[in-house]
Write a protein that holds these residues in place. Structure first.
Motif: not given
Length: 326
Positions: A10-12, A18-19, A26-31
């Motif tokens: 979440d933080w990154l 700021r995505l 953003a969903q893919a990077l968060h995963f």
């Protein structure tokens, strides 16, 4: 326990970069960030802990313990030993030759070789943390059953005649020799030795599998973020009979070890693909891929490879159908 990895992602992704959470990227990077950090920490901690326990394991004593036992007990122990050792086929082959040299029945040795790439203690721990105990238990039981039944079948048809000359020679010499039956005295291992062994084990195995984790998580992230919601479910989610063999065939050209394939499995399940189809695909990717069989060609003739290949494809398909039916 794992909330810290979600908070890190979440933080990154949403804080530092700021995505927007609504963006597929953003969903893919968060995963990717959450699962990669979680798996890397688990890998290092768990491999170190298990390496600490395995520091005094003597392979010669394992061979001697298996030798001369009931065949079904041997198949079970061979499969169980394959399940608790974090080896892929490339690192299992030297041990396979060692088993042959010890004169251990080919079925017991093949039970080890079949189970080893499918299951390891790291994969079990990761499955438990990511997907829950039910799927983990099914994966463990299915993987060991394939190893045990495959070993029994290959023993019954005397598959040792289709080993490469080097492996066959080692097996025949082991059968004629009583050297492997000698008792090996246990060796005392100090705490310092255990630490150094576990540390070396952790970094060695991590160095071997980290890239497959990244690839596996990357594919899982792509499934999670970029594949349209419902696309996989609409194509494979109804559990049609052909979806399982199709998934098995799709997995053949790919390669991942049991650790790296888990994020892919998670992504497929989140997309609505049935459990049976998902497990059939992932098992095919791990144990029936072309790279896997190129490595096995070092110890087997083409006839045995083809037989093994067919056995695995049929087994994975039957397992997928069974789980989907349940």
């Amino acid at each position: 326990m794992f909330e810290i990895f979600t908070a890190l992602a979440d933080w990154l992704v949403y804080g530092l970069l700021r995505l927007s959470p609504s963006q597929p990227a953003a969903q893919a990077l968060h995963f990717f960030v959450e699962d990669t950090s979680k798996i890397f920490v688990l890998l290092l901690v768990m491999i170190y802990a298990i390496g600490w326990l395995r520091a005094s394991l003597n392979i010669e004593r394992v061979r001697n313990y298996l030798q001369g036992r009931n065949r079904w007990f041997g198949y079970f122990m061979g499969s169980g030993f394959g399940a608790i050792t974090p080896f892929c086929s490339c690192s299992s082959i030297p041990l396979f030759l060692g088993f042959c040299s010890a004169g251990i029945p080919i079925g017991t040795t093949m039970a080890f070789l079949l189970t080893s790439p499918l299951i390891n203690e790291v994969a079990v721990l990761l499955l438990l943390s990511l997907l829950g105990w039910e799927l983990t238990l099914w994966y463990l039981v299915i993987g060991m059953t394939i190893g045990i039944l495959g070993g029994a079948f290959l023993d019954a048809i005397k598959a040792e005649r289709w080993l490469q000359p080097l492996a066959q020679k080692a097996y025949l010499m082991g059968q004629q020799s009583e050297v492997a039956a000698t008792q090996v005295a246990p060796v005392a291992v100090s705490l310092s030795d255990r630490h150094h062994f576990a540390k070396a084990e952790a970094f060695t195995i991590f160095g071997r599998v980290w890239k497959w984790v990244v690839i596996g998580v990357g594919l899982g992230a792509a499934l999670h973020g970029f594949v349209p919601a419902g696309w996989l479910e609409s194509h494979l989610g109804d559990g049609q009979w052909w979806s399982v063999p199709a998934a098995v065939l799709v997995g053949i050209p790919l390669y991942a070890n049991a650790t790296g394939v888990i994020p892919i499995m998670e992504g497929l399940l989140q997309q609505g693909v049935p459990v049976g189809t998902t497990i059939a695909f992932c098992m095919s990717t791990v144990a029936a891929s072309f790279p896997e069989f190129v490595m096995l060609k070092q110890v087997m003739l083409w006839r045995l490879l083809a037989l093994l290949f067919g056995m695995l494809l049929v087994s994975f398909t039957l397992v997928g159908w069974l789980l989907n039916a349940m």
